[in-house]
Scaffold this motif. Sequence first.
Motif, mmCIF file in Angstrom:
data_model
loop_
_atom_site.group_PDB
_atom_site.id
_atom_site.type_symbol
_atom_site.label_atom_id
_atom_site.label_comp_id
_atom_site.label_asym_id
_atom_site.label_seq_id
_atom_site.Cartn_x
_atom_site.Cartn_y
_atom_site.Cartn_z
ATOM 1 N N ASN A 748 0.836 -1.205 0.000
ATOM 2 C CA ASN A 748 0.000 0.000 0.000
ATOM 3 C C ASN A 748 0.874 1.259 0.000
ATOM 4 O O ASN A 748 0.829 2.072 0.900
ATOM 5 N N SER A 749 1.672 1.395 -1.097
ATOM 6 C CA SER A 749 2.586 2.538 -1.192
ATOM 7 C C SER A 749 2.770 2.915 -2.658
ATOM 8 O O SER A 749 2.368 2.182 -3.569
ATOM 9 N N GLN A 750 3.379 4.061 -2.892
ATOM 10 C CA GLN A 750 3.642 4.511 -4.256
ATOM 11 C C GLN A 750 4.929 5.334 -4.298
ATOM 12 O O GLN A 750 5.353 5.921 -3.299
ATOM 13 N N LEU A 751 5.550 5.376 -5.488
ATOM 14 C CA LEU A 751 6.756 6.168 -5.698
ATOM 15 C C LEU A 751 6.375 7.548 -6.246
ATOM 16 O O LEU A 751 5.636 7.656 -7.234
ATOM 17 N N LEU A 752 6.867 8.575 -5.586
ATOM 18 C CA LEU A 752 6.623 9.941 -6.016
ATOM 19 C C LEU A 752 7.911 10.753 -5.866
ATOM 20 O O LEU A 752 8.703 10.499 -4.955
ATOM 21 N N PRO A 753 8.142 11.749 -6.760
ATOM 22 C CA PRO A 753 9.304 12.606 -6.562
ATOM 23 C C PRO A 753 9.092 13.509 -5.344
ATOM 24 O O PRO A 753 7.975 13.945 -5.058
ATOM 25 N N ALA A 754 10.175 13.765 -4.619
ATOM 26 C CA ALA A 754 10.073 14.608 -3.434
ATOM 27 C C ALA A 754 11.418 15.256 -3.154
ATOM 28 O O ALA A 754 12.478 14.754 -3.558
#
Length: 785
Positions: A748-754
């Motif tokens: 229950n996760s996702q990759l996002l730029p940060a």
Amino acid sequence: MSARKPPQTKTTPTKKNSSKKPEVKARSRMRRALRWSLFFTLKMTLLTVFVIALYSIYLDSKVRNKFEGQRWQVPVQVYGKLESYEVGGKLNLTELKQALLANRYKKVQRVQRPGEFALSKSRAIIFRRAFDFGAGIEASKKITLDVSNNVIKALYLDDIAVNQIVLEPLLLDRILPESKEDRVLVSLQAVPEELLDTLLLVEDRDFYFHYGVSPLGILRALYQNLKAGRTVQGGSTLTQQLVKNMFLTRDKTIWRKVNEALMALILEYRYSKDQLLEAYINEVYLGQHYANGIYGFGLAAEFYFGKSIQSLNVEQMAMLIAQVKGPSYYDPWRFPARTLKRRDLVLRLMYQQEIITRYEFESALESPLSIRKTRRIAQQKFPAYLQLVKAELSRHLSEYEQQSGVRVFTGFSITQQSALQASINQQLPALEKKTGSALQVAMVVSDFQSGAIRALVGGKKAGYAGFNRALHAKRPIGSLIKPAVYLAALERYQRFNLASLIEDKAITLSSEDGQAWKPKNYNGKYQGQVHLVDALASSLNIPTVNLGMELGLDNIAQAIHLLGYAGDIVTRPSMLLGSLNMSPIEVNQLYLPLANRGSAEQSHAIERVVNADGETLWQFEAQQQQVISAQAAYLLDFALTKVAKSGTARSLTWRLKDKNLAGKTGTTNDQRDSWFVGYDNELLVTTWLGRDDNKPTKLTGSSGALVLFAEFMKKNGVQSRLKKIPTNVELVRFDNKSGRAVSEACDNSQLLPAVTSGLVYESECEYDAKHVKKKKSWFDKIFGE
């Protein structure tokens, strides 16, 4: 006795003496009269010479002030973009053909003269016309472009290999001065030799040998006219004609002829023959276009034939020279037979003097006049863009400076303007039929890196010079304001990132006067909590209001100003959902930094303004000001790309298949305004659809304005957006439930730029038993747990 006086003898004059006296007196009187006459004549001669000298000094001053100063109130010439091509660059030959035709080039099988071009599947040959690119006149040259798969493989300039070439820009319009005298200034080098030779042959064959007035020329003209039985030659020199056109009235008086002769002598003394001939080429009166006079061969070529002077053929040159004798008498629209007879006479003189060959002579005699169908010159093709140019020009130059023959170079692209108008013509009727409404449209296309506006439409009717909606229609912008709200959050990367959770529940806000404001999501549904990136991608109202109120309205207003909006902002909650009124060009400015990775340029039409001598009067200076951080710009661009992939603009995934774009939809209350702003790796396009009476359109941003945007991009070609990750930005895994960064992957996760600077990581994702289903063994299924 007194002495006696001797008697006096009385002498009687002889007859001879008495006749001599009157004769002597007469001679004396004659001598005195002659002496007086001589002295009087001498005095009068000296006085006359003195007066003529004084008057000549006055005329000399008048001639010099006019000839060396601002000779004419020349129209401001407005040009489009300077088209530059280099080896390895992209080039579509079909688009090149359209651009050349728009610039009045003629497609031929074999290129022979300036203004012609030829095309094959892999090669373009262009005979570029002479043009002043800002460093003096460049002579006409033959250009060859070899193209393969829309890529330039080789370039040749007069058969010499080069790395880059430039084509002269499209002349958009001439802005006339108050005098209504229209001209197209041409240099002597740009005039075809046949035209110059024939002009001197017909009007003044001794031009390079006399001193302004030619008695021999007068006698020769008289002889030729008597021999022909009609007027075929004039007695005035070209210099005298120049004086008459430039300095004097057309009154046929002795005094005017005296002035004409004196000023002709002064001009010949002061200036070279080439200077005088060039001035004549640009000054001579050659016709009338309703209230506007046609002055000079440059404009006459366009007026009669719709061509540049360098593109004229032999018979057209002959007709223009025929007009010198009397534009009204030889008006080709009113008196075609009369004009044809005069043209053929000029052609015969050209052949007799071996200016043209026998074949050219016979071919020209058989040709019709080939003038334009009607006298009326077509109205501006791009009036909306010209309105923007005029507005900018008035800020950069005074009215006096605009009358000195300036040339204005803009960022206008005929290819993109044509694609813009074709998209409207193709899609708008279907949208009007679908909604049952009479819709209006405004679109702005700009190069977001330079800020140059490439194309602009102010209404659905092409060429209409009325109300310009792109510049002057200020309408509520709706959800187009939301990126400014999310930008204000992403700049505060210690508190917010793309995974931050925002409340999505029904809210009620109260204004200062006690009125309740109950904003709603467009679909009327609420999710409880949403990630920041999803709230923007789906254009949700409630999370946007909650985020804006948490950040503070003043901070949101500051973000809007940073993006380039210069107007006043009333800080109230409704501004968070786009209650601000902006014109399409103001919206376009607002999105420039977002498309350009945080760097802002002032959107503009004019690139450079030069005077008649090629000196730069004004030039756009690039600012390249980083108004928002590269990190926040990248994160926001990521979210706007998601708008086009899975958000409110997801129809772009099939309208422009396999293309990477970014954008934002906008819809105002009751669907009165349909907005879309989109961009690829080169162009930013702002589109508005609505009704002038402000009634509902039944269109959202995605069902209306986006359709026009997609059609334009399809016709223009999409340069898929490339992303360059800035420093301190990395792909980070976030727990969907908590919105926090985690160090290990979980379901229950996702990759996002940060922004990773100061980012705190959790060791693992939160465990939610309600969303995890434990797999039962066969033993449990039979006997239970």
